[in-house]
Enzyme design. Structure first.
Site, PDB file in Angstrom:
ATOM      1  N   ARG A  67     -14.087  43.236 -54.369  1.00 16.64           N
ATOM      2  CA  ARG A  67     -15.183  43.364 -53.404  1.00 16.64           C
ATOM      3  C   ARG A  67     -14.614  43.833 -52.071  1.00 16.64           C
ATOM      4  NH1 ARG A  67     -19.625  40.001 -55.512  1.00 16.64           N
ATOM      5  NH2 ARG A  67     -19.356  40.381 -57.748  1.00 16.64           N
TER       6      ARG A  67
ATOM      7  N   GLU B 128     -16.315  44.229 -49.210  1.00 19.17           N
ATOM      8  CA  GLU B 128     -17.100  43.886 -48.006  1.00 19.17           C
ATOM      9  C   GLU B 128     -16.224  43.175 -46.979  1.00 19.17           C
ATOM     10  OE1 GLU B 128     -19.617  41.147 -50.571  1.00 19.17           O
ATOM     11  OE2 GLU B 128     -17.615  41.763 -51.168  1.00 19.17           O
TER      12      GLU B 128
ATOM     13  N   ARG C 148     -14.889  31.553 -47.841  1.00 21.26           N
ATOM     14  CA  ARG C 148     -15.163  31.593 -49.279  1.00 21.26           C
ATOM     15  C   ARG C 148     -15.224  32.993 -49.889  1.00 21.26           C
ATOM     16  NH1 ARG C 148     -21.312  30.403 -50.366  1.00 21.26           N
ATOM     17  NH2 ARG C 148     -22.272  31.702 -48.782  1.00 21.26           N
ATOM     18  N   HIS C 149     -14.821  34.008 -49.133  1.00 14.98           N
ATOM     19  CA  HIS C 149     -14.823  35.364 -49.674  1.00 14.98           C
ATOM     20  C   HIS C 149     -13.416  35.940 -49.756  1.00 14.98           C
ATOM     21  CE1 HIS C 149     -19.114  35.214 -48.492  1.00 14.98           C
ATOM     22  NE2 HIS C 149     -19.256  35.964 -49.575  1.00 14.98           N
TER      23      HIS C 149
ATOM     24  N   ARG D  58     -13.478  29.713 -56.420  1.00 12.94           N
ATOM     25  CA  ARG D  58     -14.503  28.854 -55.816  1.00 12.94           C
ATOM     26  C   ARG D  58     -14.655  27.537 -56.566  1.00 12.94           C
ATOM     27  NH1 ARG D  58     -19.542  32.164 -53.432  1.00 12.94           N
ATOM     28  NH2 ARG D  58     -18.328  33.615 -52.149  1.00 12.94           N
TER      29      ARG D  58
ATOM     30  N   SER E  75     -23.579  33.030 -60.098  1.00  9.04           N
ATOM     31  CA  SER E  75     -24.936  33.544 -60.164  1.00  9.04           C
ATOM     32  C   SER E  75     -25.145  34.139 -61.539  1.00  9.04           C
ATOM     33  CB  SER E  75     -25.230  34.510 -59.024  1.00  9.04           C
ATOM     34  OG  SER E  75     -24.581  35.707 -59.230  1.00  9.04           O
TER      35      SER E  75
ATOM     36  N   GLU F 107     -22.217  28.074 -53.449  1.00  4.20           N
ATOM     37  CA  GLU F 107     -22.429  28.815 -54.696  1.00  4.20           C
ATOM     38  C   GLU F 107     -21.124  29.040 -55.457  1.00  4.20           C
ATOM     39  OE1 GLU F 107     -24.083  32.791 -54.104  1.00  4.20           O
ATOM     40  OE2 GLU F 107     -23.000  33.386 -55.906  1.00  4.20           O
TER      41      GLU F 107
HETATM   42  O1  4AD Z   1     -22.838  36.456 -57.182  1.00  2.00           O
HETATM   43  P1  4AD Z   1     -21.965  37.530 -57.761  1.00  2.00           P
HETATM   44  O2  4AD Z   1     -21.741  38.722 -56.910  1.00  2.00           O
HETATM   45  O3  4AD Z   1     -22.628  37.935 -59.138  1.00  2.00           O
HETATM   46  C1  4AD Z   1     -22.151  38.887 -60.008  1.00  2.00           C
HETATM   47  O4  4AD Z   1     -21.114  39.494 -59.879  1.00  2.00           O
HETATM   48  C2  4AD Z   1     -23.009  39.047 -61.225  1.00  2.00           C
HETATM   49  N1  4AD Z   1     -22.558  40.233 -61.974  1.00  2.00           N
HETATM   50  C3  4AD Z   1     -22.919  37.811 -62.062  1.00  2.00           C
HETATM   51  C4  4AD Z   1     -23.855  37.828 -63.228  1.00  2.00           C
HETATM   52  O5  4AD Z   1     -23.428  37.726 -64.345  1.00  2.00           O
HETATM   53  N2  4AD Z   1     -25.122  37.939 -62.951  1.00  2.00           N
HETATM   54  O6  4AD Z   1     -20.575  36.907 -58.159  1.00  2.00           O
HETATM   55  C5  4AD Z   1     -20.497  35.836 -59.076  1.00  2.00           C
HETATM   56  C6  4AD Z   1     -19.639  34.724 -58.513  1.00  2.00           C
HETATM   57  C7  4AD Z   1     -20.216  34.056 -57.273  1.00  2.00           C
HETATM   58  O7  4AD Z   1     -21.115  33.052 -57.605  1.00  2.00           O
HETATM   59  C8  4AD Z   1     -18.986  33.507 -56.620  1.00  2.00           C
HETATM   60  O8  4AD Z   1     -18.588  32.293 -57.219  1.00  2.00           O
HETATM   61  C9  4AD Z   1     -17.957  34.543 -56.938  1.00  2.00           C
HETATM   62  O9  4AD Z   1     -18.400  35.232 -58.078  1.00  2.00           O
HETATM   63  N3  4AD Z   1     -17.780  35.469 -55.831  1.00  2.00           N
HETATM   64  C10 4AD Z   1     -16.715  35.492 -55.012  1.00  2.00           C
HETATM   65  N4  4AD Z   1     -15.607  34.745 -54.965  1.00  2.00           N
HETATM   66  C11 4AD Z   1     -14.687  35.034 -54.029  1.00  2.00           C
HETATM   67  N5  4AD Z   1     -14.818  36.029 -53.132  1.00  2.00           N
HETATM   68  C12 4AD Z   1     -15.910  36.828 -53.139  1.00  2.00           C
HETATM   69  N6  4AD Z   1     -16.019  37.830 -52.264  1.00  2.00           N
HETATM   70  C13 4AD Z   1     -16.926  36.569 -54.111  1.00  2.00           C
HETATM   71  N7  4AD Z   1     -18.108  37.150 -54.401  1.00  2.00           N
HETATM   72  C14 4AD Z   1     -18.606  36.473 -55.444  1.00  2.00           C
END
Ligand code: 4AD
Length: 466
Positions: free
Chosen positions: A238, A240, A246-247, A440, A392, A389
């Site tokens: 990611r 961003e 937590r990111h 997480r 998701s 969270e």
């Molecule tokens: O919520 P996210 O972005 O969902 C997906 O990637 C979907 N494709 C999932 C699905 O099957 N629908 O990411 C899923 C999880 C989040 O709940 C969080 O625990 C973790 O990934 N996550 C991160 N962890 C660390 N750093 C980040 N920048 C994160 N972004 C998401």
């Protein structure tokens, strides 16, 4: 070869036996010229080794050699196990080794950028020591990460990454038993998979490409490929610019995708039983690790129910409203309201682990299935630990025409995902899944305050090194 003993396995039962260990010189204390105390550490466990001059057994040169060792050097020690009458301070094992042979395998530099003892102290211990006028350096997060290989040697960090490995293991084992197979999707892909601009771009032999933001599109295509239940453990990227606790820019995703027979609650059933199993396992089988973590970063054990609580988004909004929190019923929850709802749920249901489902469609990714009875909502969910969270998930749109339409509505260039949409034209069952952030889960299970603590070599917007 000779028989080696692990420091963690040293105990009174080995009294008078000769053992051979390898560890690091944790501390070295000279007592005159005839004696040295070495505390040897292996994987967070420590044992006191005594080097005393003894005719025909230990020479004065050996004591000198011991006293000249630098901290953190890797050493082999052979000696006899003894059990002193008084408790041993400053070592985890309550036995001593009367050293007979000592050999330095790898020398550490004389001055270390981080003192492991300092790095291993809890906030409370630091405060106490400072008040007592002790000289010590508070090792900050950045310094720890700059010298991560040293930082990782603390008992808490040894515990964190062992717990993390167990989380991954339980995930695999549980899903295997439920008929899932592990897959590996490509990490170099043509475009964004979660929408939005936050991707790392790269040049793929002249074609623009990017690092996968998630296995999302490919795990769904695996369903179309006839594997009805799949999971993946892999890196997720990611880009961003989120500078938060937590990111990360690279994390480990635990992903699941499965055929749905009747209702998306089948996906939530998997989430519930998987995580109850996982928490049980950690509490039962990782006691030492959790204790080591808790000694430096004190935390309360996670409260969770046998039968995982499910609330609808509407119910959540209602609870927040009643508590005086203003919420847009069709907007997303921000970090603060998620925390607040976590507290309210804990008070009312006595759990720190729950599922919130039926989110407004507008705040979910384009591939999310709208609710059949009310398309303003969606067959989707988030899962929380201690108000934050970790997951998701959702049922996906498996009808190609609707999928294309939703992608367009969400501002996605349909051309970049045409092979994904087209893969649904050859027949695909209704399906859904979820994505878990491994770091997480560990961070929140242990109530750590920063995701960098549960990432071996974290990647964030400011850090690419080490
Ligand atoms: O919520 P996210 O972005 O969902 C997906 O990637 C979907 N494709 C999932 C699905 O099957 N629908 O990411 C899923 C999880 C989040 O709940 C969080 O625990 C973790 O990934 N996550 C991160 N962890 C660390 N750093 C980040 N920048 C994160 N972004 C998401």
């Amino acid at each position: 070869g000779r028989v080696w003993t692990q420091v963690s396995n040293l105990n009174g039962g080995l009294k008078d036996q000769v053992v051979l260990i390898r560890g690091r010189a944790h501390t070295i204390r000279a007592v005159g010229k005839k004696m040295a105390f070495l505390v040897v550490r292996e994987a967070g466990f420590t044992v006191q080794c005594v080097v005393t001059v003894a005719p025909d057994l230990v020479s004065p040169q050996m004591v000198k050699y011991a006293n000249g060792l630098s901290r953190e050097s890797v050493i082999d020690v052979e000696g006899v196990v003894s059990v002193p009458d008084v408790a041993i301070k400053g070592a985890t094992q309550q036995v001593e080794i009367q050293v007979r042979k000592l050999h330095c395998v790898s020398k550490a530099v004389p001055t270390l950028p981080i003192n492991i003892e300092d790095a291993a102290r809890s906030e409370v211990e630091i405060e106490k020591a400072l008040q007592a006028g002790e000289q010590l350096v508070r090792v900050n997060q950045d310094t720890r990460l700059n010298y991560r290989v040293l930082d990782l040697r603390t008992p808490a960090n040894q515990g964190i990454f062992r717990v993390q490995y167990q989380v991954e293991n339980i995930f695999r084992k549980f899903l295997k038993r439920q008929g899932f197979i592990g897959i590996h999707s490509p990490k170099i892909i043509p475009g964004s998979s979660e929408g939005g601009a936050a991707v790392f771009r790269l040049d793929y032999k002249g074609t623009p490409a990017c690092l996968a933001q998630s296995p999302q599109l490919y795990k769904q295509m695996a369903i179309s490929g006839g594997f009805n239940r799949v999971f993946e453990v892999g890196a997720v990227y990611r880009a961003e610019d989120s500078n938060t606790h937590r990111h990360l820019c690279e994390f480990i995703g635990l992903d699941v995708e499965m055929e749905i027979k009747e209702h998306y609650s089948e996906v939530m059933d998997i989430v519930g039983s998987l995580f109850v199993k996982m928490f049980d396992h950690l509490n039962e089988n990782c006691r030492n690790e959790l204790q080591a973590i808790g000694r430096q970063y004190p935390f309360e054990p996670l409260k969770y129910l046998r039968d995982t609580l499910r609330l609808t988004f509407e119910e959540g909004v209602q609870m927040l409203k009643e508590a005086g929190v203003e919420i847009d019923p069709f907007g997303d929850l921000n970090t603060e309201s998620e925390r607040r709802l976590g507290q309210l749920v804990l008070e009312k249901y006595n759990t720190e682990f729950y599922i919130l489902h039926r989110y407004p469609l507008a705040v979910r990714p384009f591939y999310t299935m709208p609710c059949f009875d009310n398309p303003a909502y969606s067959n989707s969910f988030d899962v929380f630990i201690r108000g934050e969270e970790i997951i998701s998930g959702a049922q996906r749109i498996h009808i190609p025409e609707i999928l294309a339409q939703r992608a367009e509505e969400c501002g996605i260039n349909v051309q970049t995902i045409s092979s994904y949409i087209d893969s649904f034209r050859y027949g695909i069952p209704p399906h859904g899944g979820f994505g878990v952030g491994l770091e997480r889960v560990v961070m929140l299970f242990c109530a750590l305050n920063n995701i960098r603590k549960s990432s071996l070599f974290p990647r964030d917007p400011q850090r690419l090194n080490p």
